[in-house]
Write a protein that holds these residues in place. Structure first.
Motif, PDB file in Angstrom:
ATOM      1  N   TRP A  56       0.828  -1.198   0.000  1.00  0.00           N
ATOM      2  CA  TRP A  56       0.000   0.000   0.000  1.00  0.00           C
ATOM      3  C   TRP A  56       0.861   1.246   0.000  1.00  0.00           C
ATOM      4  CZ3 TRP A  56      -3.697  -1.581   4.532  1.00  0.00           C
ATOM      5  CH2 TRP A  56      -4.454  -2.667   4.114  1.00  0.00           C
ATOM      6  N   THR A  60      -2.653   4.568  -2.834  1.00  0.00           N
ATOM      7  CA  THR A  60      -3.645   3.513  -2.688  1.00  0.00           C
ATOM      8  C   THR A  60      -4.912   4.077  -2.048  1.00  0.00           C
ATOM      9  OG1 THR A  60      -1.874   1.887  -2.409  1.00  0.00           O
ATOM     10  CG2 THR A  60      -4.073   1.215  -1.717  1.00  0.00           C
ATOM     11  N   PHE A  64      -8.715   3.845  -3.268  1.00  0.00           N
ATOM     12  CA  PHE A  64      -9.750   3.365  -2.357  1.00  0.00           C
ATOM     13  C   PHE A  64     -10.919   4.344  -2.336  1.00  0.00           C
ATOM     14  CE2 PHE A  64     -11.616   3.693   1.903  1.00  0.00           C
ATOM     15  CZ  PHE A  64     -12.171   2.428   2.016  1.00  0.00           C
ATOM     16  N   SER A  68     -14.495   3.240  -3.867  1.00  0.00           N
ATOM     17  CA  SER A  68     -15.608   3.176  -2.921  1.00  0.00           C
ATOM     18  C   SER A  68     -16.740   4.109  -3.347  1.00  0.00           C
ATOM     19  CB  SER A  68     -15.136   3.552  -1.515  1.00  0.00           C
ATOM     20  OG  SER A  68     -14.182   2.632  -1.054  1.00  0.00           O
TER      21      SER A  68
END
Length: 137
Positions: A56, A60, A64, A68
């Motif tokens: 990570w 990252t 994310f 999301s």
């Protein structure tokens, strides 16, 4: 900012304070955080959080966030603006594959509009009628 993130930032500031320059993130000596230092500290934080040597990076977290948001139904246009991309095409090229059910959602909306099924906030005549009438004139 999501309220959960705001609460975490407030907790962090109460517990650790901010640098002498007022920034949340600061180097150990209190000065500006350089990119290379940030990457090193981020990797150390990932290990301290119990995630071992996961690959990570701070970037990252950006992916994310975008993934999301898209999975939660936020439009590519909105995500593009939040990420600061100069065009929506950049966002679509990177994240477009995350909207595999777009066709299914479109079919469901069109079925609702065309069959008179309940559409949140408007009925079929309000939605389709005005478009169809305007287009025919």
């Amino acid at each position: 900012m999501p309220t959960s993130v705001l609460a975490a930032v407030r907790f962090h500031v109460e517990r650790y304070g901010v640098g002498h320059d007022g920034y949340l993130l600061h180097a150990h000596h209190g000065g500006e955080v350089l990119d290379s230092n940030y990457r090193t500290e981020f990797k150390a934080a990932v290990r301290r959080a119990g995630f071992g040597d996961e690959p990570w990076t701070a970037h990252t977290l950006r992916h994310f966030f975008a993934s999301s948001a898209i999975a939660g139904g936020v439009s590519l246009l909105e995500v593009s603006r939040w990420l600061g991309h100069s065009t929506i095409q950049i966002t679509a090229d990177i994240y477009g594959h995350l909207t595999p059910d777009a066709g299914g959602r479109l079919r469901a909306v069109m079925d609702q509009v065309l069959t008179g099924a309940s559409v949140v906030g408007a009925d079929r005549e309000d939605r389709a009628g005005s478009v169809l009438t305007t287009g025919a004139e």
